[in-house]
Design an enzyme around this catalytic site. Structure first.
Site, PDB file in Angstrom:
ATOM      1  N   LYS A   1      19.104 -10.350  -0.076  1.00  0.00           N
ATOM      2  CA  LYS A   1      19.658 -10.138   1.185  1.00  0.00           C
ATOM      3  C   LYS A   1      18.856  -8.932   1.814  1.00  0.00           C
ATOM      4  O   LYS A   1      18.852  -8.275   1.937  1.00  0.00           O
ATOM      5  CB  LYS A   1      20.589  -9.200   1.819  1.00  0.00           C
ATOM      6  CG  LYS A   1      21.591  -9.327   3.132  1.00  0.00           C
ATOM      7  CD  LYS A   1      22.389 -11.077   3.016  1.00  0.00           C
ATOM      8  CE  LYS A   1      22.975 -10.931   4.648  1.00  0.00           C
ATOM      9  NZ  LYS A   1      23.296 -13.268   4.489  1.00  0.00           N
TER      10      LYS A   1
ATOM     11  N   THR B   1      24.886 -12.277  -1.653  1.00  0.00           N
ATOM     12  CA  THR B   1      24.366 -11.301  -1.016  1.00  0.00           C
ATOM     13  C   THR B   1      24.855 -10.531   0.607  1.00  0.00           C
ATOM     14  O   THR B   1      24.225  -9.449   0.889  1.00  0.00           O
ATOM     15  CB  THR B   1      23.175 -12.520  -0.353  1.00  0.00           C
ATOM     16  OG1 THR B   1      23.109 -13.269   0.311  1.00  0.00           O
ATOM     17  CG2 THR B   1      22.068 -12.893  -1.263  1.00  0.00           C
TER      18      THR B   1
ATOM     19  N   ARG C   1     -20.845   3.830  17.583  1.00  0.00           N
ATOM     20  CA  ARG C   1     -20.118   2.406  17.635  1.00  0.00           C
ATOM     21  C   ARG C   1     -18.692   3.601  17.356  1.00  0.00           C
ATOM     22  O   ARG C   1     -18.637   4.518  17.527  1.00  0.00           O
ATOM     23  CB  ARG C   1     -20.101   1.355  17.051  1.00  0.00           C
ATOM     24  CG  ARG C   1     -20.163   1.976  15.467  1.00  0.00           C
ATOM     25  CD  ARG C   1     -19.628   0.591  14.553  1.00  0.00           C
ATOM     26  NE  ARG C   1     -19.384   0.700  13.500  1.00  0.00           N
ATOM     27  CZ  ARG C   1     -18.806   0.186  12.806  1.00  0.00           C
ATOM     28  NH1 ARG C   1     -18.427  -0.980  12.417  1.00  0.00           N
ATOM     29  NH2 ARG C   1     -18.083   0.658  11.055  1.00  0.00           N
TER      30      ARG C   1
ATOM     31  N   GLN D   1     -15.369   1.183   5.471  1.00  0.00           N
ATOM     32  CA  GLN D   1     -15.302   0.978   3.945  1.00  0.00           C
ATOM     33  C   GLN D   1     -15.841   2.552   3.164  1.00  0.00           C
ATOM     34  O   GLN D   1     -14.669   3.649   1.956  1.00  0.00           O
ATOM     35  CB  GLN D   1     -15.843   0.202   2.576  1.00  0.00           C
ATOM     36  CG  GLN D   1     -16.500  -1.249   2.827  1.00  0.00           C
ATOM     37  CD  GLN D   1     -16.975  -1.329   3.946  1.00  0.00           C
ATOM     38  OE1 GLN D   1     -17.138  -1.525   5.301  1.00  0.00           O
ATOM     39  NE2 GLN D   1     -17.340  -3.144   3.626  1.00  0.00           N
TER      40      GLN D   1
ATOM     41  N   HIS E   1     -13.407  -4.536  16.924  1.00  0.00           N
ATOM     42  CA  HIS E   1     -14.104  -4.362  17.683  1.00  0.00           C
ATOM     43  C   HIS E   1     -13.915  -3.757  18.581  1.00  0.00           C
ATOM     44  O   HIS E   1     -13.469  -4.670  19.419  1.00  0.00           O
ATOM     45  CB  HIS E   1     -15.048  -6.017  17.192  1.00  0.00           C
ATOM     46  CG  HIS E   1     -14.836  -5.937  15.943  1.00  0.00           C
ATOM     47  ND1 HIS E   1     -15.631  -5.336  15.272  1.00  0.00           N
ATOM     48  CD2 HIS E   1     -14.586  -7.471  15.218  1.00  0.00           C
ATOM     49  CE1 HIS E   1     -15.587  -5.969  13.673  1.00  0.00           C
ATOM     50  NE2 HIS E   1     -14.877  -7.276  13.377  1.00  0.00           N
TER      51      HIS E   1
END
Length: 287
Positions: A12, A57, A171, A214, A242
């Site tokens: 379910k 279910t 940035r 990363q 971005h």
């Protein structure tokens, strides 16, 4: 040609349950989305339509509601394990139960104790597996939006004839964290473990001078492992949200890193896993 039945499961999906606990005038709300999945000796229902091994279910849905009343809802990991253990322990045909829960946070609105506003926080998650080989839990969160307005650069990357991106020494770094973590052993307090892992993710994001998303991902996963000995593996999915400086020269204006366009797509998607060298085998924990 020989045809055989492969791996299968049923359950379910997305049972919405809200529990209101009333302690005098001070109420508490627990708001969950629960998905249960069962597998085991289900060959005959697929081949011949024999439903004798199938727990409906609808029954799974009702069990969620009944257990919320009988046992209450504390940490979602405890509630997920409670349900999974019940299905495996009471249904002879069920060999494996998977229970996935999302929790939505409500905060108090005012001082009267019974008014709430849906919090803008991220969604807390967990998945619990119970079968004959043991019990496994993966906790986590999604929708945790974070941003550093400096201390991030991106340069020295590979380039070819199609590269137009310019290097930058300063940035905005922003992402929406989806994180999940696997436990080597169960903590004494799930809520405390979750809050510590969440804090570690935020602290690492804030403290890391980022040369790439990363690198930041690895720092975030490592910080969780350092702060939470019960956690042995962290998986992270970090979309790069971005932010591009807007060219205001057309209007006779300078833009010295103040006005940005927040692009929603396309976006870079950085994903990775950080784990202890001696982490035990995951089995089906991530399924």
């Amino acid at each position: 040609m020989v045809v055989v039945l492969g791996p299968n499961r049923y359950g379910k999906a997305e049972t919405r349950v809200v529990q209101v606990t009333r302690h005098g005038d001070a109420h508490r709300v627990k708001d969950l989305n629960v998905s249960t999945t069962l597998s085991g000796d289900m060959t005959e229902v697929h081949l011949s339509g024999d439903n004798s091994a199938v727990l409906p279910t609808d029954t799974q849905k009702n069990t969620v509601y009944a257990f919320a009343k009988k046992h209450g809802i504390g940490a979602i990991e405890d509630f997920a394990l409670l349900l999974a253990r019940h299905f495996v322990g009471t249904q002879p045909a069920v060999r494996h139960a998977r229970v996935a829960i999302e929790e939505y946070t409500w905060e108090r609105n005012g001082s009267n104790g019974h008014s709430f506003v849906r919090a803008g926080r991220e969604t807390r998650t967990c998945v619990a597996h119970v079968d004959g080989s043991g019990e496994r839990v993966v906790s986590g969160l999604r929708g945790l939006v974070v941003m550093n307005t400096t201390n991030s650069e991106f340069r020295g990357f590979a380039s070819d004839e199609y590269t137009t991106l310019t290097e930058t020494r300063d940035r905005i770094l922003a992402t929406e964290v989806a994180a999940s973590w696997r436990h080597a052993y169960f903590p004494t307090y799930w809520d405390k473990s979750h809050e510590t892992a969440r804090w570690a993710l935020l602290a690492a994001f804030a403290d890391t001078y980022s040369l790439s998303l990363q690198q930041t991902l690895y720092a975030m996963g490592s910080r969780v492992l350092a702060e939470c000995p019960e956690i042995c593996e962290v998986r992270l999915s970090l979309p790069n949200k971005h932010h591009f400086e807007v060219d205001l020269s057309h209007f006779g204006l300078d833009n010295d890193g103040e006005i940005f366009f927040a692009a929603d797509r396309p976006y870079g998607l950085i994903e990775g896993t950080v784990l202890r060298e001696d982490a035990p085998d995951a089995g089906p924990a991530w399924e």
